[in-house]
Design an enzyme around this catalytic site. Structure first.
Site, short mmCIF file in Angstrom:
data_model
loop_
_atom_site.label_atom_id
_atom_site.label_comp_id
_atom_site.label_asym_id
_atom_site.label_seq_id
_atom_site.Cartn_x
_atom_site.Cartn_y
_atom_site.Cartn_z
N ASP A 103 0.84 -1.19 0.00
CA ASP A 103 0.00 0.00 0.00
C ASP A 103 0.88 1.24 0.00
OD1 ASP A 103 0.97 -0.12 2.62
OD2 ASP A 103 -0.86 -1.11 3.31
N ASP B 183 1.43 4.99 1.62
CA ASP B 183 1.09 5.96 2.65
C ASP B 183 1.65 7.31 2.25
OD1 ASP B 183 -0.03 3.92 4.12
OD2 ASP B 183 1.82 3.52 5.22
N ASP C 104 11.53 4.27 12.36
CA ASP C 104 12.41 3.27 12.97
C ASP C 104 13.73 3.08 12.22
OD1 ASP C 104 10.92 2.11 10.94
OD2 ASP C 104 10.15 0.45 12.15
P1 ATP Z 1 5.25 -3.47 5.90
O1 ATP Z 1 5.87 -3.86 4.62
O2 ATP Z 1 5.15 -4.56 6.85
O3 ATP Z 1 3.98 -2.68 5.77
P2 ATP Z 1 6.20 -0.96 6.84
O4 ATP Z 1 7.58 -0.44 7.16
O5 ATP Z 1 5.45 -0.25 5.77
O6 ATP Z 1 6.34 -2.48 6.55
P3 ATP Z 1 4.08 -0.13 8.55
O7 ATP Z 1 3.63 -0.71 9.83
O8 ATP Z 1 3.16 -0.06 7.40
O9 ATP Z 1 5.38 -0.95 8.15
O10 ATP Z 1 4.65 1.31 8.91
C1 ATP Z 1 4.78 2.37 7.98
C2 ATP Z 1 5.96 3.24 8.35
O11 ATP Z 1 5.77 3.80 9.66
C3 ATP Z 1 7.30 2.53 8.43
O12 ATP Z 1 7.91 2.40 7.19
C4 ATP Z 1 8.08 3.42 9.38
O13 ATP Z 1 8.56 4.55 8.73
C5 ATP Z 1 7.01 3.84 10.37
N1 ATP Z 1 6.93 2.92 11.51
C6 ATP Z 1 6.20 1.79 11.60
N2 ATP Z 1 6.36 1.19 12.78
C7 ATP Z 1 7.21 1.97 13.48
C8 ATP Z 1 7.76 1.88 14.78
N3 ATP Z 1 7.46 0.88 15.59
N4 ATP Z 1 8.60 2.88 15.18
C9 ATP Z 1 8.89 3.91 14.35
N5 ATP Z 1 8.41 4.02 13.12
C10 ATP Z 1 7.57 3.08 12.67
MG MG Z 2 3.34 -0.55 5.25
#
Ligand code: ATP
Ligand code: MG
Length: 453
Positions: free
Chosen positions: A69, A71, A144
């Site tokens: 997706d 964001d 993160d």
């Molecule tokens: P996935 O492929 O699993 O969706 P993702 O990195 O996109 O991985 P999301 O949970 O969708 O994970 O989070 C979107 C964004 O928000 C991350 O890329 C990161 O920048 C931020 N983020 C997510 N979780 C955390 C956390 N625990 N601490 C700090 N930043 C976070």
């Molecule tokens: Mg994500």
């Protein structure tokens, strides 16, 4: 521009200025971003705001992976975002986001946020609030990993990097932003994310980022069970579960996270069963086929159920009540670590409780089992048990054939009816039986529960 030039020479400004990579310096193209997400960034920019694709999507595209997706991050506040779109909804209480419906997608639009000081953490250093709006640079810094903090502008095709994420993407390196121990204390889930994302992306975890994990692993115990469930579910359904679990072990993270899995992995039979189950799941995910989380959790806990079931039968309990007691015990124990949602629990119990019914291959019973709404899932479970050597392969084969057979073949397949036994039972002293003649059964399943898959 001037600010960026200045930043080269004025150290105080440096951290606030991004390094901007033009389209000739990275592989991401605007056409790879969903039409909806492009529409939303364009509209925000027309209204005079900043707007970027951010986080996982940029990272995935940089690595040649199709994002799940898109964001968007912006300097517009939710109440400024909402009126720009026909279908937009402000959601969340703690941090408010806007869900914009565009181009058939729901796009999450969040306002740049800043990390907060130590007053926003609990006694373990865990962040209990992070809802202060901030600059784009602050928004990058509170994320993160450096690879997760890149911003992509679909109009200029520029990638903005405040934290050195581009070199880390190129080196396929997961590196925490800021001091690792503090960042893990703020949110221990980041340890799981490091391991999960490294496995998914084929990255290594940078040394300083990996080093404190075994020492801090116990902090996972402070994470609310529902959040842990979400993360574990992501981890198991990533398409790289086998690898991820192995890596979790290497980093000392499996203990405390799924204590039961731990016990199970140490039992030779259980290990084989779970290995087979996880490999199947990984294959399905990679082939884009649906996977039921309930099914997966049913497999992960099955050997624990078998153990407790055997113990209860050993104490003289009748088989079926013993099975139901074992199921309840296992699920309630597990709930203390991971809150498995109720709707999954009901399905998990059905899958387990149908297993003994596969043994009954006489009379009408096989036909009734075929019609059970959970037949397919329970049958898949039986096949898995057989593959792992825990159920008889001929039994699984029988059911495979029985499903495909025509009426005549089915009739020939049925085992001789145990008529005398049946008569005896029906004359018996009011033993409660279900209308369909199946064994008495306590079902914890409320009607109408379902889940994808
Ligand atoms: P996935 O492929 O699993 O969706 P993702 O990195 O996109 O991985 P999301 O949970 O969708 O994970 O989070 C979107 C964004 O928000 C991350 O890329 C990161 O920048 C931020 N983020 C997510 N979780 C955390 C956390 N625990 N601490 C700090 N930043 C976070
Ligand atoms: Mg994500």
């Amino acid at each position: 521009m001037i600010r960026r030039l200045l930043a080269r020479f004025v150290p105080g400004l440096r951290s606030d200025a991004p390094r901007v990579y033009g389209p000739d310096k990275h592989p991401v193209r605007a056409g790879q971003v969903s039409a909806g997400a492009r529409q939303v960034t364009r509209r925000l920019k027309e209204a005079g705001f900043k707007a970027f694709i951010v986080g996982g999507a940029v990272r995935d595209l940089m690595l040649g992976i199709a994002p799940k997706d898109f964001d968007i991050a912006t300097d517009a506040h939710p109440e400024q975002v909402k009126p720009l779109f026909r279908r937009a909804f402000v959601i969340g209480r703690r941090f408010r986001l806007v869900h914009v419906h565009a181009g058939g997608d729901v796009i999450e639009v969040s306002t740049f946020r800043a990390a907060q000081g130590t007053d926003a953490t609990d006694e373990h250093g865990r962040l209990i609030s992070d809802n202060v709006y901030g600059t784009q640079a602050e928004d990058a810094a509170r994320r993160d990993f450096t690879v997760n903090a890149l911003y992509f502008d679909p109009e200029t095709e520029e990638v903005w990097d405040y934290v050195g994420g581009v070199p880390d993407v190129r080196a396929r390196r997961m590196k925490l932003i800021g001091p690792p121990v503090t960042r893990y204390r703020e949110d221990p889930v980041r340890m799981l994310r490091a391991v999960r994302l490294a496995a998914k992306l084929g990255c290594t975890i940078e040394k300083k980022t990996a080093e404190p994990i075994p020492r801090l692993a116990d902090l996972i115990g402070n994470v609310p069970p529902a959040r842990l469930f979400d993360e574990v579910q992501k981890l198991l359904l990533s398409g790289h579960a086998v690898e991820t679990l192995r890596s979790l072990r290497e980093h000392g993270l499996h203990r405390g996270l799924l204590p039961m899995i731990d016990v199970i992995l140490d039992q030779p039979g259980g290990q084989r069963f779970i290995g087979v189950a996880l490999r199947h799941t990984d294959e399905r995910v990679r082939e884009d086929r649906s996977v039921s989380p309930a099914f997966l959790f049913a497999t992960l806990l099955w050997h624990e159920v078998l153990g407790q079931w055997a113990a209860a039968k050993g104490k003289g309990e009748r088989p079926l009540p013993a099975l139901f007691d074992a199921m309840d015990a296992v699920l309630s124990q597990q709930a203390q670590q991971l809150a498995i949602p109720r709707r999954f629990e009901a399905t998990i119990k059905e899958v387990w409780s149908l297993q003994p019914r596969f043994e009954q291959r006489a009379g009408q019973r096989p036909f009734r089992l075929l019609e059970h709404p959970r037949f397919r899932m329970a049958y898949d479970f039986l096949v898995l048990r057989a593959e792992a050597g825990e159920a008889q392969q001929p039994l699984a084969d029988w059911w495979t054939r029985f499903q495909e057979a025509g009426d005549e073949e089915r009739a020939a397949m049925l085992k001789p009816d145990e008529a005398p036994k049946k008569r005896r039972r029906s004359r018996g002293r009011g033993r409660k039986r279900r209308e369909d003649g199946a064994p008495e059964e306590r079902s914890g399943a409320p009607p109408g529960d379902d889940e994808p898959g």
